[in-house]
Design a protein around this motif. Sequence first.
Motif, PDB file in Angstrom:
ATOM      1  N   ALA A 140       0.821  -1.206   0.000  1.00 40.96           N
ATOM      2  CA  ALA A 140       0.000   0.000   0.000  1.00 40.96           C
ATOM      3  C   ALA A 140       0.857   1.260   0.000  1.00 40.96           C
ATOM      4  N   LEU A 141       1.994   1.223   0.675  1.00 41.23           N
ATOM      5  CA  LEU A 141       2.892   2.374   0.657  1.00 41.23           C
ATOM      6  C   LEU A 141       3.436   2.616  -0.745  1.00 41.23           C
ATOM      7  N   ARG A 142       3.812   1.543  -1.422  1.00 37.35           N
ATOM      8  CA  ARG A 142       4.305   1.698  -2.790  1.00 37.35           C
ATOM      9  C   ARG A 142       3.214   2.254  -3.699  1.00 37.35           C
ATOM     10  N   GLU A 146       3.158   5.861  -5.864  1.00 41.18           N
ATOM     11  CA  GLU A 146       2.902   5.885  -7.306  1.00 41.18           C
ATOM     12  C   GLU A 146       1.679   6.727  -7.648  1.00 41.18           C
ATOM     13  N   ALA A 147       0.662   6.707  -6.794  1.00 41.27           N
ATOM     14  CA  ALA A 147      -0.569   7.444  -7.073  1.00 41.27           C
ATOM     15  C   ALA A 147      -0.412   8.932  -6.832  1.00 41.27           C
ATOM     16  N   GLY A 148       0.492   9.329  -5.934  1.00 41.82           N
ATOM     17  CA  GLY A 148       0.643  10.732  -5.592  1.00 41.82           C
ATOM     18  C   GLY A 148      -0.472  11.189  -4.658  1.00 41.82           C
ATOM     19  N   PRO A 178       2.268  14.478  -0.790  1.00 38.96           N
ATOM     20  CA  PRO A 178       2.193  14.540  -2.269  1.00 38.96           C
ATOM     21  C   PRO A 178       3.540  14.370  -2.960  1.00 38.96           C
ATOM     22  N   ASP A 179       4.644  14.728  -2.259  1.00 43.09           N
ATOM     23  CA  ASP A 179       5.963  14.562  -2.876  1.00 43.09           C
ATOM     24  C   ASP A 179       6.505  13.137  -2.717  1.00 43.09           C
ATOM     25  N   GLY A 180       5.712  12.240  -2.114  1.00 45.75           N
ATOM     26  CA  GLY A 180       6.119  10.852  -1.954  1.00 45.75           C
ATOM     27  C   GLY A 180       6.836  10.548  -0.661  1.00 45.75           C
TER      28      GLY A 180
END
Length: 382
Positions: A140-142, A146-148, A178-180
Amino acid sequence: MPPQTRGTALRHRLAELRGPAVPAKALDARALAALAANPGCRRRAILDGAGVDKTALAGALGAPSAFGQSQFALTRGNAFEAKVKADGGAELLRLVRKHLDPGAAPDETAESAESAERAAAVPNLSAIGPEGRTARTALALREAVEAGGWSLFDHPMLALEVAGSPAFLEPDAVVVHPDGSWTVVEIKSFPMLDGSADPAKVGAAARQAAVYVLALEKVAARLTPAPRVRHDVLLVCPKDFSNLPTARAVDVRRQRAVTARQLDRLTRIEDIADALPEGTCFAPDLPAEQLAQAVDAVPATYAPECLSACELAFHCRQRSRAGDEVTALGRAVRAELGGLTTVEDVLSAARGETGDPDDPAVAALRRAAALRAEALRGAVCP
């Protein structure tokens, strides 16, 4: 022996130490932080690694400890955490934006705030067992990176290897920006008065959060590119004497570095287990004398600080005092005494009966004894 076979053998051995019918107690971040603060204590390392309930063990030994939170404090903390995370974590996300990402904060209008809240994803992290939850959290973190956008992880499950054995950790929350980048959130029920909280309690929360940061970094390292795990964690507490949440950013870089170094110093659990006599068991339903022999078979490194961090502290203090050990006087005193390990050794060296005069510790003791004698003579004789 192949790693998988060795791991199975270790789990079987730890189950024997715990007691075949005794369920394992999970090793949480609070316990890991305390363990990292005293890495030389093999007793705590093996008991925590085997999942032994130290509270029950201390009671069975006749030295129960008052260490730990009261039921009232737990209930109050759970109620406050539920309030902070209500409405999909809208208030929690507002605090994260305000204190850690002000550039991404929305306008203070109901419409923009509601829009931002709707944009925040709250992944479902349910799975079977801690291993399943750990894998689900990592996936879920990955996906969130990826989704932002914003994502709020409510009680994710992380794993951290400690002395060769996995520990599963559950932070209050993790926020994906938002920046990951990723932020650990610690929610505590002690108050912040005029923007400040009890330094001792903040320090304990920072050490606990540093463990979560270490575990998150392990997850991030498996992704390409690796997301940034922020070292500024968000500490959320009640404001003043109300139940309204407020927060502050806490830099845990120092605590993270210390914890990582101390955990690396821990002796591997299998090495400690292999050194124990055959048949050693810490099941709390065993006779007190047999339990005491089992516990005493594992070396401990007692210090007065253990009284606020370990359930077995009273038992270890009794043993330390009975053995005339200088560790009962504190780590700072122990460090100054060099090779003098008992109180009688210290007194004998101070009296000039034993010890190398060229030893700095012995020389300091004799100088202190001479000054004390001189002061006492001056107090008696006008």
